[in-house]
Motif scaffolding. Structure first.
Motif, PDB file in Angstrom:
ATOM      1  N   ALA A 159       0.757  -1.196   0.175  1.00 20.15           N
ATOM      2  CA  ALA A 159       0.218  -0.194  -0.407  1.00 20.15           C
ATOM      3  C   ALA A 159       0.256   0.806  -0.250  1.00 20.15           C
ATOM      4  CB  ALA A 159      -0.858   0.069   0.874  1.00 20.15           C
ATOM      5  N   ASN A 160       1.791   1.325   0.392  1.00 23.45           N
ATOM      6  CA  ASN A 160       2.073   2.455   0.547  1.00 23.45           C
ATOM      7  C   ASN A 160       4.076   2.406  -0.152  1.00 23.45           C
ATOM      8  OD1 ASN A 160       3.884   0.329   2.209  1.00 23.45           O
ATOM      9  ND2 ASN A 160       4.695   0.943   3.984  1.00 23.45           N
ATOM     10  N   ALA A 161       3.872   1.522  -1.675  1.00 24.58           N
ATOM     11  CA  ALA A 161       5.237   1.328  -2.575  1.00 24.58           C
ATOM     12  C   ALA A 161       5.273   2.792  -3.106  1.00 24.58           C
ATOM     13  CB  ALA A 161       4.531   1.130  -3.191  1.00 24.58           C
ATOM     14  N   ILE A 162       6.249   3.113  -3.968  1.00 23.87           N
ATOM     15  CA  ILE A 162       6.632   4.201  -4.774  1.00 23.87           C
ATOM     16  C   ILE A 162       5.982   4.064  -5.337  1.00 23.87           C
ATOM     17  CG2 ILE A 162       8.229   5.488  -5.689  1.00 23.87           C
ATOM     18  CD1 ILE A 162       9.931   5.079  -3.403  1.00 23.87           C
ATOM     19  N   LEU A 163       5.216   3.558  -6.052  1.00 18.84           N
ATOM     20  CA  LEU A 163       5.087   3.029  -7.817  1.00 18.84           C
ATOM     21  C   LEU A 163       2.999   2.808  -7.682  1.00 18.84           C
ATOM     22  CD1 LEU A 163       7.879   1.232  -9.983  1.00 18.84           C
ATOM     23  CD2 LEU A 163       6.935   3.316  -9.827  1.00 18.84           C
ATOM     24  N   ASN A 164       2.642   3.066  -8.491  1.00 23.86           N
ATOM     25  CA  ASN A 164       1.265   2.514  -7.676  1.00 23.86           C
ATOM     26  C   ASN A 164       1.931   0.897  -8.709  1.00 23.86           C
ATOM     27  OD1 ASN A 164       0.583   3.157 -11.111  1.00 23.86           O
ATOM     28  ND2 ASN A 164       0.057   5.344  -9.729  1.00 23.86           N
ATOM     29  N   GLU A 165       1.133   0.027  -8.534  1.00 22.48           N
ATOM     30  CA  GLU A 165       0.315  -0.517  -9.195  1.00 22.48           C
ATOM     31  C   GLU A 165       0.046  -0.543 -11.172  1.00 22.48           C
ATOM     32  OE1 GLU A 165      -2.775  -3.228  -7.700  1.00 22.48           O
ATOM     33  OE2 GLU A 165      -1.787  -3.639  -5.391  1.00 22.48           O
ATOM     34  N   GLN A 166      -0.185  -0.041 -11.695  1.00 16.62           N
ATOM     35  CA  GLN A 166      -0.512   0.656 -12.947  1.00 16.62           C
ATOM     36  C   GLN A 166       0.410   0.466 -13.633  1.00 16.62           C
ATOM     37  OE1 GLN A 166      -2.132   2.832 -10.827  1.00 16.62           O
ATOM     38  NE2 GLN A 166      -4.587   1.007 -10.948  1.00 16.62           N
ATOM     39  N   ASP A 167       1.729   1.072 -13.213  1.00 15.70           N
ATOM     40  CA  ASP A 167       3.117   1.208 -13.509  1.00 15.70           C
ATOM     41  C   ASP A 167       4.091   0.190 -13.649  1.00 15.70           C
ATOM     42  OD1 ASP A 167       3.598   4.002 -12.794  1.00 15.70           O
ATOM     43  OD2 ASP A 167       3.762   4.040 -11.224  1.00 15.70           O
ATOM     44  N   LEU A 168       3.407  -1.346 -13.064  1.00 13.38           N
ATOM     45  CA  LEU A 168       3.957  -2.542 -13.285  1.00 13.38           C
ATOM     46  C   LEU A 168       3.392  -2.943 -13.840  1.00 13.38           C
ATOM     47  CD1 LEU A 168       6.257  -2.920  -9.864  1.00 13.38           C
ATOM     48  CD2 LEU A 168       7.096  -2.306 -12.005  1.00 13.38           C
ATOM     49  N   SER A 169       2.030  -2.981 -14.370  1.00  9.72           N
ATOM     50  CA  SER A 169       0.665  -3.675 -14.811  1.00  9.72           C
ATOM     51  C   SER A 169       1.127  -3.299 -16.478  1.00  9.72           C
ATOM     52  CB  SER A 169      -0.302  -3.750 -14.028  1.00  9.72           C
ATOM     53  OG  SER A 169      -0.740  -4.000 -12.858  1.00  9.72           O
ATOM     54  N   ASN A 170       1.506  -4.357 -17.336  1.00 11.92           N
ATOM     55  CA  ASN A 170       1.258  -3.494 -18.337  1.00 11.92           C
ATOM     56  C   ASN A 170       1.473  -5.160 -19.068  1.00 11.92           C
ATOM     57  OD1 ASN A 170       2.498  -1.181 -17.707  1.00 11.92           O
ATOM     58  ND2 ASN A 170       4.082  -1.783 -17.471  1.00 11.92           N
ATOM     59  N   PHE A 171       1.310  -4.387 -20.860  1.00  8.89           N
ATOM     60  CA  PHE A 171       1.517  -5.791 -21.717  1.00  8.89           C
ATOM     61  C   PHE A 171       2.402  -5.921 -22.697  1.00  8.89           C
ATOM     62  CE2 PHE A 171      -3.540  -4.299 -22.021  1.00  8.89           C
ATOM     63  CZ  PHE A 171      -4.067  -5.230 -22.865  1.00  8.89           C
ATOM     64  N   GLY A 172       2.655  -6.842 -22.605  1.00  7.80           N
ATOM     65  CA  GLY A 172       3.898  -6.771 -23.399  1.00  7.80           C
ATOM     66  C   GLY A 172       4.000  -7.907 -24.283  1.00  7.80           C
ATOM     67  N   ILE A 173       5.183  -8.557 -25.468  1.00  8.13           N
ATOM     68  CA  ILE A 173       5.721  -9.152 -26.417  1.00  8.13           C
ATOM     69  C   ILE A 173       6.840 -10.140 -25.985  1.00  8.13           C
ATOM     70  CG2 ILE A 173       4.085  -8.234 -28.558  1.00  8.13           C
ATOM     71  CD1 ILE A 173       7.056  -7.777 -29.277  1.00  8.13           C
ATOM     72  N   LYS A 174       6.583 -11.309 -25.612  1.00  5.11           N
ATOM     73  CA  LYS A 174       7.698 -11.866 -25.380  1.00  5.11           C
ATOM     74  C   LYS A 174       7.814 -12.578 -26.956  1.00  5.11           C
ATOM     75  CE  LYS A 174       7.812 -13.130 -20.942  1.00  5.11           C
ATOM     76  NZ  LYS A 174       7.234 -13.779 -19.560  1.00  5.11           N
ATOM     77  N   LEU A 175       9.557 -12.827 -27.262  1.00  7.31           N
ATOM     78  CA  LEU A 175      10.284 -13.768 -28.121  1.00  7.31           C
ATOM     79  C   LEU A 175      11.327 -14.636 -27.229  1.00  7.31           C
ATOM     80  CD1 LEU A 175      11.233 -11.490 -30.589  1.00  7.31           C
ATOM     81  CD2 LEU A 175       9.007 -12.850 -30.897  1.00  7.31           C
ATOM     82  N   SER A 176      10.960 -16.253 -27.527  1.00  7.57           N
ATOM     83  CA  SER A 176      12.384 -17.597 -26.775  1.00  7.57           C
ATOM     84  C   SER A 176      12.073 -18.456 -27.484  1.00  7.57           C
ATOM     85  CB  SER A 176      11.025 -17.963 -25.922  1.00  7.57           C
ATOM     86  OG  SER A 176      10.071 -16.828 -24.574  1.00  7.57           O
ATOM     87  N   PHE A 177      13.896 -18.291 -27.755  1.00  9.34           N
ATOM     88  CA  PHE A 177      13.988 -19.483 -28.167  1.00  9.34           C
ATOM     89  C   PHE A 177      14.656 -20.933 -27.097  1.00  9.34           C
ATOM     90  CE2 PHE A 177      18.642 -20.941 -30.698  1.00  9.34           C
ATOM     91  CZ  PHE A 177      17.788 -21.771 -31.659  1.00  9.34           C
ATOM     92  N   ASN A 178      14.154 -22.070 -27.434  1.00  6.34           N
ATOM     93  CA  ASN A 178      13.827 -22.925 -26.690  1.00  6.34           C
ATOM     94  C   ASN A 178      14.759 -24.050 -26.956  1.00  6.34           C
ATOM     95  OD1 ASN A 178      12.254 -22.068 -23.969  1.00  6.34           O
ATOM     96  ND2 ASN A 178      10.822 -21.785 -25.269  1.00  6.34           N
ATOM     97  N   PHE A 179      15.352 -25.261 -26.558  1.00  2.42           N
ATOM     98  CA  PHE A 179      15.787 -26.446 -26.386  1.00  2.42           C
ATOM     99  C   PHE A 179      15.453 -27.729 -25.542  1.00  2.42           C
ATOM    100  CE2 PHE A 179      19.130 -23.123 -27.350  1.00  2.42           C
ATOM    101  CZ  PHE A 179      19.448 -23.605 -28.613  1.00  2.42           C
ATOM    102  N   GLY A 180      14.964 -28.509 -26.304  1.00  6.03           N
ATOM    103  CA  GLY A 180      14.456 -29.264 -25.371  1.00  6.03           C
ATOM    104  C   GLY A 180      13.799 -30.117 -26.298  1.00  6.03           C
ATOM    105  N   LYS A 181      13.027 -31.615 -25.636  1.00  8.84           N
ATOM    106  CA  LYS A 181      11.259 -31.981 -26.191  1.00  8.84           C
ATOM    107  C   LYS A 181      10.860 -31.334 -26.245  1.00  8.84           C
ATOM    108  CE  LYS A 181      10.599 -36.882 -26.497  1.00  8.84           C
ATOM    109  NZ  LYS A 181       9.628 -36.366 -28.300  1.00  8.84           N
ATOM    110  N   LEU A 182       9.915 -31.079 -26.652  1.00 15.43           N
ATOM    111  CA  LEU A 182       8.033 -30.825 -26.117  1.00 15.43           C
ATOM    112  C   LEU A 182       7.267 -32.554 -26.863  1.00 15.43           C
ATOM    113  CD1 LEU A 182       7.766 -27.431 -28.309  1.00 15.43           C
ATOM    114  CD2 LEU A 182       8.695 -28.023 -26.024  1.00 15.43           C
TER     115      LEU A 182
END
Length: 174
Positions: free
Chosen positions: A151-174
Protein backbone atom coordinates in the motif's frame (compact mmCIF):
# COMPACT_ATOMS: atom_id res chain seq x y z
CA UNK A 1 -2.80 -13.16 -3.10
CA UNK A 2 -1.67 -15.89 -0.69
CA UNK A 3 -4.98 -17.71 -1.15
CA UNK A 4 -4.53 -17.67 -4.92
CA UNK A 5 -0.99 -19.03 -4.71
CA UNK A 6 -2.15 -21.74 -2.29
CA UNK A 7 -4.95 -22.70 -4.67
CA UNK A 8 -2.51 -22.90 -7.61
CA UNK A 9 -0.12 -25.02 -5.51
CA UNK A 10 -2.90 -27.46 -4.50
CA UNK A 11 -4.07 -27.73 -8.12
CA UNK A 12 -0.56 -28.44 -9.37
CA UNK A 13 0.09 -30.96 -6.61
CA UNK A 14 -3.09 -32.84 -7.53
CA UNK A 15 -2.09 -32.77 -11.21
CA UNK A 16 1.34 -34.16 -10.43
CA UNK A 17 -0.07 -36.99 -8.33
CA UNK A 18 -2.47 -38.17 -11.04
CA UNK A 19 -2.14 -41.83 -12.09
CA UNK A 20 -2.10 -41.12 -15.82
CA UNK A 21 0.80 -38.68 -15.63
CA UNK A 22 3.44 -39.28 -18.31
CA UNK A 23 6.59 -37.19 -18.63
CA UNK A 24 7.23 -36.45 -22.29
CA UNK A 25 10.38 -34.35 -22.01
CA UNK A 26 11.32 -30.81 -21.19
CA UNK A 27 12.64 -27.58 -22.61
CA UNK A 28 14.57 -24.50 -21.61
CA UNK A 29 15.94 -21.43 -23.26
CA UNK A 30 16.38 -17.69 -23.49
CA UNK A 31 13.62 -15.12 -23.64
CA UNK A 32 13.45 -11.48 -24.67
CA UNK A 33 10.47 -9.22 -24.01
CA UNK A 34 9.40 -5.68 -24.72
CA UNK A 35 6.83 -4.14 -22.46
CA UNK A 36 4.71 -1.13 -23.32
CA UNK A 37 3.65 1.45 -20.73
CA UNK A 38 2.59 5.08 -20.72
CA UNK A 39 6.18 5.94 -19.73
CA UNK A 40 7.90 4.13 -22.62
CA UNK A 41 9.25 0.68 -23.46
CA UNK A 42 10.95 -1.62 -20.98
CA UNK A 43 13.21 -4.32 -22.45
CA UNK A 44 13.47 -7.56 -20.47
CA UNK A 45 15.94 -10.43 -20.90
CA UNK A 46 15.53 -13.76 -19.15
CA UNK A 47 15.09 -17.45 -19.43
CA UNK A 48 12.98 -20.33 -18.37
CA UNK A 49 12.39 -24.00 -18.59
CA UNK A 50 9.71 -26.59 -17.97
CA UNK A 51 8.89 -30.26 -17.75
CA UNK A 52 6.38 -31.44 -20.41
CA UNK A 53 3.58 -33.69 -19.11
CA UNK A 54 1.19 -35.77 -21.23
CA UNK A 55 2.39 -34.02 -24.43
CA UNK A 56 0.34 -30.88 -23.74
CA UNK A 57 0.97 -29.49 -20.25
CA UNK A 58 4.16 -28.05 -18.84
CA UNK A 59 5.38 -27.07 -15.38
CA UNK A 60 8.45 -24.97 -14.76
CA UNK A 61 9.68 -21.52 -14.06
CA UNK A 62 11.02 -18.36 -15.66
CA UNK A 63 12.73 -15.16 -14.66
CA UNK A 64 13.40 -11.77 -16.23
CA UNK A 65 15.49 -8.68 -15.65
CA UNK A 66 15.15 -5.22 -17.11
CA UNK A 67 17.92 -4.10 -19.46
CA UNK A 68 17.14 -0.38 -19.49
CA UNK A 69 15.94 2.32 -17.11
CA UNK A 70 12.58 3.99 -17.47
CA UNK A 71 11.32 7.37 -16.31
CA UNK A 72 8.03 7.13 -14.39
CA UNK A 73 5.83 9.73 -12.73
CA UNK A 74 7.30 8.61 -9.38
CA UNK A 75 10.98 8.71 -10.40
CA UNK A 76 13.56 6.80 -12.43
CA UNK A 77 12.99 3.02 -12.54
CA UNK A 78 16.65 1.93 -12.45
CA UNK A 79 16.21 -1.84 -12.34
CA UNK A 80 13.54 -4.51 -12.23
CA UNK A 81 13.72 -8.27 -11.91
CA UNK A 82 11.10 -10.94 -11.32
CA UNK A 83 10.48 -14.63 -11.66
CA UNK A 84 8.29 -17.45 -10.56
CA UNK A 85 6.46 -20.66 -11.24
CA UNK A 86 4.99 -21.39 -14.68
CA UNK A 87 2.08 -23.66 -15.61
CA UNK A 88 1.11 -23.95 -19.27
CA UNK A 89 -0.66 -25.80 -22.03
CA UNK A 90 -0.02 -26.13 -25.77
CA UNK A 91 -1.64 -28.07 -28.56
CA UNK A 92 -0.24 -28.99 -31.98
CA UNK A 93 -2.39 -27.44 -34.73
CA UNK A 94 -0.15 -28.35 -37.68
CA UNK A 95 3.08 -30.20 -38.02
CA UNK A 96 5.74 -28.11 -36.20
CA UNK A 97 3.23 -25.46 -35.01
CA UNK A 98 1.66 -25.29 -31.56
CA UNK A 99 -0.53 -22.70 -29.88
CA UNK A 100 -1.07 -22.35 -26.19
CA UNK A 101 -0.59 -20.28 -23.14
CA UNK A 102 0.77 -20.24 -19.65
CA UNK A 103 0.57 -18.42 -16.37
CA UNK A 104 3.71 -17.20 -14.65
CA UNK A 105 3.22 -16.27 -10.99
CA UNK A 106 5.79 -15.17 -8.45
CA UNK A 107 7.57 -12.18 -7.03
CA UNK A 108 10.18 -9.62 -7.92
CA UNK A 109 11.76 -6.37 -7.02
CA UNK A 110 12.58 -3.01 -8.48
CA UNK A 111 14.75 -0.02 -7.67
CA UNK A 112 13.43 3.47 -8.14
CA UNK A 113 15.69 6.39 -7.24
CA UNK A 114 17.91 4.04 -5.15
CA UNK A 115 14.96 2.72 -3.10
CA UNK A 116 14.33 -1.03 -3.40
CA UNK A 117 10.81 -2.44 -3.21
CA UNK A 118 9.18 -5.82 -3.84
CA UNK A 119 6.05 -6.91 -5.67
CA UNK A 120 4.01 -10.01 -6.49
CA UNK A 121 2.62 -10.72 -9.94
CA UNK A 122 0.52 -12.97 -12.13
CA UNK A 123 1.35 -12.97 -15.84
CA UNK A 124 -0.89 -14.77 -18.34
CA UNK A 125 0.75 -15.43 -21.75
CA UNK A 126 -0.63 -16.51 -25.13
CA UNK A 127 1.99 -18.11 -27.40
CA UNK A 128 2.63 -19.63 -30.81
CA UNK A 129 5.42 -22.23 -30.99
CA UNK A 130 7.31 -23.19 -34.13
CA UNK A 131 9.56 -26.26 -34.02
CA UNK A 132 12.61 -25.74 -36.22
CA UNK A 133 13.48 -29.39 -35.62
CA UNK A 134 12.73 -31.89 -32.86
CA UNK A 135 14.98 -30.09 -30.31
CA UNK A 136 14.87 -26.39 -31.34
CA UNK A 137 11.73 -24.30 -30.86
CA UNK A 138 10.89 -20.65 -31.40
CA UNK A 139 7.93 -18.99 -29.72
CA UNK A 140 6.30 -15.59 -29.87
CA UNK A 141 3.53 -14.34 -27.68
CA UNK A 142 1.77 -11.57 -25.84
CA UNK A 143 1.32 -11.19 -22.11
CA UNK A 144 -0.16 -8.94 -19.47
CA UNK A 145 1.54 -8.69 -16.08
CA UNK A 146 -0.78 -7.93 -13.16
CA UNK A 147 1.34 -6.52 -10.34
CA UNK A 148 0.45 -6.37 -6.63
CA UNK A 149 2.40 -3.84 -4.55
CA UNK A 150 2.40 -2.80 -0.92
CA UNK A 151 0.00 0.00 0.00
CA UNK A 152 2.88 2.39 0.69
CA UNK A 153 4.94 1.55 -2.44
CA UNK A 154 6.53 4.35 -4.44
CA UNK A 155 5.07 3.08 -7.71
CA UNK A 156 1.41 2.27 -8.17
CA UNK A 157 0.17 -1.04 -9.55
CA UNK A 158 -0.56 0.49 -12.97
CA UNK A 159 3.16 1.34 -13.41
CA UNK A 160 4.09 -2.38 -13.29
CA UNK A 161 0.92 -3.88 -14.81
CA UNK A 162 1.63 -3.75 -18.54
CA UNK A 163 1.13 -5.49 -21.87
CA UNK A 164 4.17 -6.88 -23.64
CA UNK A 165 5.47 -9.22 -26.30
CA UNK A 166 7.91 -12.12 -25.79
CA UNK A 167 10.20 -14.01 -28.10
CA UNK A 168 11.79 -17.27 -26.95
CA UNK A 169 14.40 -19.65 -28.29
CA UNK A 170 14.09 -23.01 -26.54
CA UNK A 171 15.96 -26.30 -26.68
CA UNK A 172 14.55 -29.66 -25.64
CA UNK A 173 11.74 -32.06 -26.37
CA UNK A 174 8.17 -30.86 -26.60
Amino acid sequence: MKKLLTLVFVFLLSTISADKLKAQGGFGGVHAASEFSNNGNLLLIGGGGAWVINSNFYLGGAGYGGSNSLATNSGELNSIGYGGFMFGYFNEVKESIRIGGDILAGSGGYTIDDVEEEFFFIEPNIKVWYSVNSYMHLSAGVYYRIAYLNANAILNEQDLSNFGIKLSFNFGKL
